[in-house]
Design a protein around this motif. Structure first.
Motif, PDB file in Angstrom:
ATOM      1  N   MET A  58       6.017   1.122 -12.041  1.00 30.10           N
ATOM      2  CA  MET A  58       4.921   0.449 -12.034  1.00 30.10           C
ATOM      3  C   MET A  58       4.912  -0.824 -10.995  1.00 30.10           C
ATOM      4  SD  MET A  58       1.488   1.002 -12.438  1.00 30.10           S
ATOM      5  CE  MET A  58       0.052  -0.188 -12.370  1.00 30.10           C
ATOM      6  N   THR A  59       6.142  -1.602 -11.346  1.00 29.40           N
ATOM      7  CA  THR A  59       6.077  -2.732 -10.953  1.00 29.40           C
ATOM      8  C   THR A  59       6.690  -2.630  -9.387  1.00 29.40           C
ATOM      9  OG1 THR A  59       6.813  -3.793 -13.118  1.00 29.40           O
ATOM     10  CG2 THR A  59       7.345  -5.269 -11.186  1.00 29.40           C
ATOM     11  N   ASP A  60       7.382  -1.544  -9.290  1.00 25.98           N
ATOM     12  CA  ASP A  60       7.942  -1.307  -8.068  1.00 25.98           C
ATOM     13  C   ASP A  60       7.009  -0.969  -7.131  1.00 25.98           C
ATOM     14  OD1 ASP A  60      10.536  -1.628  -8.613  1.00 25.98           O
ATOM     15  OD2 ASP A  60      11.324   0.402  -8.741  1.00 25.98           O
ATOM     16  N   ARG A  61       5.784   0.052  -7.687  1.00 25.06           N
ATOM     17  CA  ARG A  61       4.753   0.593  -6.922  1.00 25.06           C
ATOM     18  C   ARG A  61       3.965  -0.624  -6.104  1.00 25.06           C
ATOM     19  NH1 ARG A  61       1.179   5.085  -9.382  1.00 25.06           N
ATOM     20  NH2 ARG A  61       3.468   5.885 -10.067  1.00 25.06           N
ATOM     21  N   ARG A  62       3.634  -1.616  -7.279  1.00 23.37           N
ATOM     22  CA  ARG A  62       2.894  -2.778  -6.842  1.00 23.37           C
ATOM     23  C   ARG A  62       3.353  -3.651  -5.835  1.00 23.37           C
ATOM     24  NH1 ARG A  62       1.276  -5.862 -12.177  1.00 23.37           N
ATOM     25  NH2 ARG A  62       0.458  -3.922 -12.737  1.00 23.37           N
ATOM     26  N   SER A  63       4.808  -3.800  -5.997  1.00 30.09           N
ATOM     27  CA  SER A  63       5.381  -4.661  -5.080  1.00 30.09           C
ATOM     28  C   SER A  63       5.676  -3.974  -3.632  1.00 30.09           C
ATOM     29  CB  SER A  63       6.681  -5.120  -5.551  1.00 30.09           C
ATOM     30  OG  SER A  63       7.930  -4.298  -5.328  1.00 30.09           O
ATOM     31  N   SER A  64       5.708  -2.599  -3.794  1.00 28.34           N
ATOM     32  CA  SER A  64       5.691  -1.996  -2.480  1.00 28.34           C
ATOM     33  C   SER A  64       4.138  -1.949  -1.737  1.00 28.34           C
ATOM     34  CB  SER A  64       6.269  -0.534  -2.540  1.00 28.34           C
ATOM     35  OG  SER A  64       5.261   0.539  -2.165  1.00 28.34           O
ATOM     36  N   ARG A  65       3.183  -2.119  -2.533  1.00 27.62           N
ATOM     37  CA  ARG A  65       2.017  -1.999  -2.024  1.00 27.62           C
ATOM     38  C   ARG A  65       1.899  -3.438  -1.581  1.00 27.62           C
ATOM     39  NH1 ARG A  65      -1.570   0.393  -6.320  1.00 27.62           N
ATOM     40  NH2 ARG A  65      -1.697  -1.795  -7.034  1.00 27.62           N
ATOM     41  N   ALA A  66       2.285  -4.527  -2.074  1.00 30.29           N
ATOM     42  CA  ALA A  66       2.172  -5.829  -1.634  1.00 30.29           C
ATOM     43  C   ALA A  66       3.142  -6.047  -0.333  1.00 30.29           C
ATOM     44  CB  ALA A  66       2.730  -6.845  -2.671  1.00 30.29           C
ATOM     45  N   ASP A  67       4.222  -5.387  -0.185  1.00 28.73           N
ATOM     46  CA  ASP A  67       4.860  -5.239   1.115  1.00 28.73           C
ATOM     47  C   ASP A  67       4.309  -4.863   2.156  1.00 28.73           C
ATOM     48  OD1 ASP A  67       7.008  -6.612  -0.163  1.00 28.73           O
ATOM     49  OD2 ASP A  67       8.330  -4.778   0.026  1.00 28.73           O
ATOM     50  N   ASN A  68       3.427  -3.701   2.011  1.00 27.97           N
ATOM     51  CA  ASN A  68       2.906  -2.762   3.127  1.00 27.97           C
ATOM     52  C   ASN A  68       1.687  -4.003   3.534  1.00 27.97           C
ATOM     53  OD1 ASN A  68       4.392  -0.612   3.051  1.00 27.97           O
ATOM     54  ND2 ASN A  68       3.077   0.486   1.709  1.00 27.97           N
ATOM     55  N   ARG A  69       0.936  -4.615   2.691  1.00 27.90           N
ATOM     56  CA  ARG A  69      -0.124  -5.218   2.744  1.00 27.90           C
ATOM     57  C   ARG A  69       0.408  -6.440   3.711  1.00 27.90           C
ATOM     58  NH1 ARG A  69      -4.585  -6.940  -1.528  1.00 27.90           N
ATOM     59  NH2 ARG A  69      -5.037  -4.611  -1.278  1.00 27.90           N
ATOM     60  N   THR A  70       1.787  -7.014   3.299  1.00 28.94           N
ATOM     61  CA  THR A  70       2.041  -8.208   4.536  1.00 28.94           C
ATOM     62  C   THR A  70       2.325  -7.703   5.561  1.00 28.94           C
ATOM     63  OG1 THR A  70       2.939  -9.141   2.249  1.00 28.94           O
ATOM     64  CG2 THR A  70       4.063  -9.769   4.389  1.00 28.94           C
ATOM     65  N   LYS A  71       3.094  -6.471   5.761  1.00 32.47           N
ATOM     66  CA  LYS A  71       3.281  -5.786   7.009  1.00 32.47           C
ATOM     67  C   LYS A  71       2.106  -5.641   7.989  1.00 32.47           C
ATOM     68  CE  LYS A  71       7.828  -3.968   5.697  1.00 32.47           C
ATOM     69  NZ  LYS A  71       8.225  -2.623   5.305  1.00 32.47           N
ATOM     70  N   THR A  72       0.859  -5.184   7.095  1.00 32.14           N
ATOM     71  CA  THR A  72      -0.317  -4.934   7.769  1.00 32.14           C
ATOM     72  C   THR A  72      -0.924  -6.367   8.481  1.00 32.14           C
ATOM     73  OG1 THR A  72      -0.607  -3.219   6.259  1.00 32.14           O
ATOM     74  CG2 THR A  72      -2.728  -3.972   7.574  1.00 32.14           C
ATOM     75  N   ILE A  73      -0.724  -7.376   7.677  1.00 31.06           N
ATOM     76  CA  ILE A  73      -1.202  -8.553   7.951  1.00 31.06           C
ATOM     77  C   ILE A  73      -0.427  -9.229   9.326  1.00 31.06           C
ATOM     78  CG2 ILE A  73      -1.841 -11.034   7.385  1.00 31.06           C
ATOM     79  CD1 ILE A  73      -2.035 -10.043   4.483  1.00 31.06           C
ATOM     80  N   MET A  74       0.769  -9.081   9.267  1.00 31.07           N
ATOM     81  CA  MET A  74       1.501  -9.594  10.213  1.00 31.07           C
ATOM     82  C   MET A  74       1.432  -8.744  11.545  1.00 31.07           C
ATOM     83  SD  MET A  74       5.338 -10.887   8.580  1.00 31.07           S
ATOM     84  CE  MET A  74       5.967  -9.044   8.142  1.00 31.07           C
ATOM     85  N   ARG A  75       1.424  -7.411  11.249  1.00 33.30           N
ATOM     86  CA  ARG A  75       0.840  -6.454  12.625  1.00 33.30           C
ATOM     87  C   ARG A  75      -0.693  -6.883  13.173  1.00 33.30           C
ATOM     88  NH1 ARG A  75       4.053  -4.465  15.685  1.00 33.30           N
ATOM     89  NH2 ARG A  75       2.356  -5.136  17.171  1.00 33.30           N
ATOM     90  N   ALA A  76      -1.310  -7.252  12.372  1.00 33.88           N
ATOM     91  CA  ALA A  76      -2.716  -7.548  12.892  1.00 33.88           C
ATOM     92  C   ALA A  76      -2.542  -8.844  13.540  1.00 33.88           C
ATOM     93  CB  ALA A  76      -3.740  -7.845  11.676  1.00 33.88           C
ATOM     94  N   ALA A  77      -1.803  -9.840  13.219  1.00 34.93           N
ATOM     95  CA  ALA A  77      -1.619 -11.178  13.833  1.00 34.93           C
ATOM     96  C   ALA A  77      -0.933 -11.007  14.991  1.00 34.93           C
ATOM     97  CB  ALA A  77      -0.757 -12.057  13.009  1.00 34.93           C
TER      98      ALA A  77
END
Lengths: 196, 196
Positions: A1-20
Motif C-alpha cells: 500500500m505504501t509502495d503503491r502510494r509512493s509510486s503514484r507520487a513518483d509518477n506525479r513528480t515526473k508528470t509535473i517535470m515533463r509538463a515544465a
C-alpha cells in the motif's frame, strides 16, 4: 500500500517535470508559471509547491532529469582524443533540443536565483569537473601534460570558451570549434622554443 | 523650443533608466516590472513603452549607460602586462555593485531574449573583442605570440574562463585568478621541449 502510494507520487513528480519542460520549450522559460505547469500536469498548484519551493528549483530538477549520458571521459591513453570525445558529446547535447535550449534557460535563471546556481553547481558542474580532473591527472602522470600545468584551472580553460559561445556570443558550437580550443589550450599562446 | 523639448525627453529617458537600475539592485531583476519602473520614475507606463518595446531592452540600455572606462588595452610593448591590466579592470567592475550584479542579470536575461543577446553582442562584446584582437595582432607582429596562434580564438580563451566563473561556478574572480588564466593560456597544457 505504501509502495503503491509512493509510486503514484513518483509518477506525479515526473508528470509535473515533463509538463515544465514541455511548456518551457513551447513558450520559453521566461513565460513559464507554476500555474501553467500545474494545469498542464492536471494537478493543483499546491501539489507543485509541496514538491518545489520555486519555479527555478522545479525547472532545475526537470532539466537535470534528462539524460546526459556519455559525459564521462574515456581513458584511452591519448588525453587530447579523450577530451575531444567528451567535449563533442557535450556539444552535441547543447546543440539541439531539448537539452540545449533548456540548459541555456536554466543557466539564465541561475543568474537571478542563487539557490538554482548553487544546486546546478553541486549536482551537475562539480561531478563533471571532478571527472575531467581525474582524466587530466592520469595524463599528467603519463607525461602528456606540462608538469607545472595548473590542473585546477584546466576545466575553466577548456569549458570556458564553450560556455562563452553558448551564453555570450551565442554562435554555434561545432566540433571544429572544439578542435580549435583544444589546439589553442595545449599549444599555448607563447612562441615555442625550437625543439632539439 | 525643439532643443528644450528634446532635452526634457533626454532627462526623462535617463530618469527611467536610473529607476530600472535602482529597482534591479533593490529587488533583483527577476522581480522588475515596467509598471514598477514607471512608478519609480514618476511617469506613465506608456511613456516607458514608447521608448522600449520590452523590459529586457530597457534594462540593456540602462546597464550599458553605466561607465565601463578603461576596458581598452594599453600598448606598452608587453602583451601579457597589457592584457593583465585590462582584465584586472574588467574584474574590478564585475566584482562590485552596481556593474557586477547588473551585468550578470543582463546576461541572464539574454538567455531568454534573443534581441537582448544580439544587442549585447553588437554594442558591448564586439567592440571589446575588436580591441583585444588589435592588441594581439601587434603582439604577433612583435614576436610575442606563437606565429600560428589562432587569433580569432584568443578572446574566447582569455574571457571564457572569467565568464565561466561569473556565470557558472559563481566563484569570486580575483587578480590572482587572472594571473593563473594568463599563465595557462600563454604556456599551454602540453609539455614543452627544452629551450636550447
Amino acid at each position: 500500500m505504501t509502495d503503491r502510494r509512493s509510486s503514484r507520487a513518483d509518477n506525479r513528480t515526473k508528470t509535473i517535470m515533463r509538463a515544465a519542460l514541455d511548456l518551457a520549450l513551447e513558450v520559453g522559460y521566461a513565460k513559464l508559471s507554476i500555474e501553467a505547469v500545474a494545469t498542464r500536469a492536471g494537478v493543483g498548484k499546491h501539489t507543485v509547491y509541496r514538491r518545489w519551493p520555486s519555479r527555478g528549483l522545479l525547472f532545475l530538477d526537470a532539466v537535470l532529469s534528462l539524460s546526459t549520458e556519455g559525459l564521462n571521459h574515456p581513458h584511452t591513453g591519448d588525453v587530447v582524443a579523450d577530451l575531444r570525445e567528451t567535449m563533442a558529446k557535450a556539444v552535441d547535447l547543447l546543440g539541439q533540443p531539448p537539452w540545449g535550449p533548456l540548459y541555456q534557460a536554466l543557466i539564465g535563471e541561475a543568474q537571478h536565483d542563487p539557490e538554482v546556481a548553487a544546486a546546478l553547481n553541486r549536482r551537475f558542474i562539480e561531478p563533471q569537473t571532478a571527472d575531467t580532473l581525474a582524466r587530466l591527472k592520469t595524463a599528467k602522470e603519463q607525461g602528456e601534460l606540462a608538469p607545472d600545468f595548473d590542473l585546477d584551472l584546466a576545466f575553466d580553460m577548456l569549458s570556458g570558451p564553450l560556455y562563452y559561445r553558448l551564453l555570450i556570443t551565442q554562435q554555434p558550437i561545432t566540433h571544429d570549434y572544439i578542435d580549435r580550443v583544444l589546439h589553442a589550450a595545449f599549444a599555448g599562446m607563447s612562441p615555442r622554443p625550437h625543439a632539439r
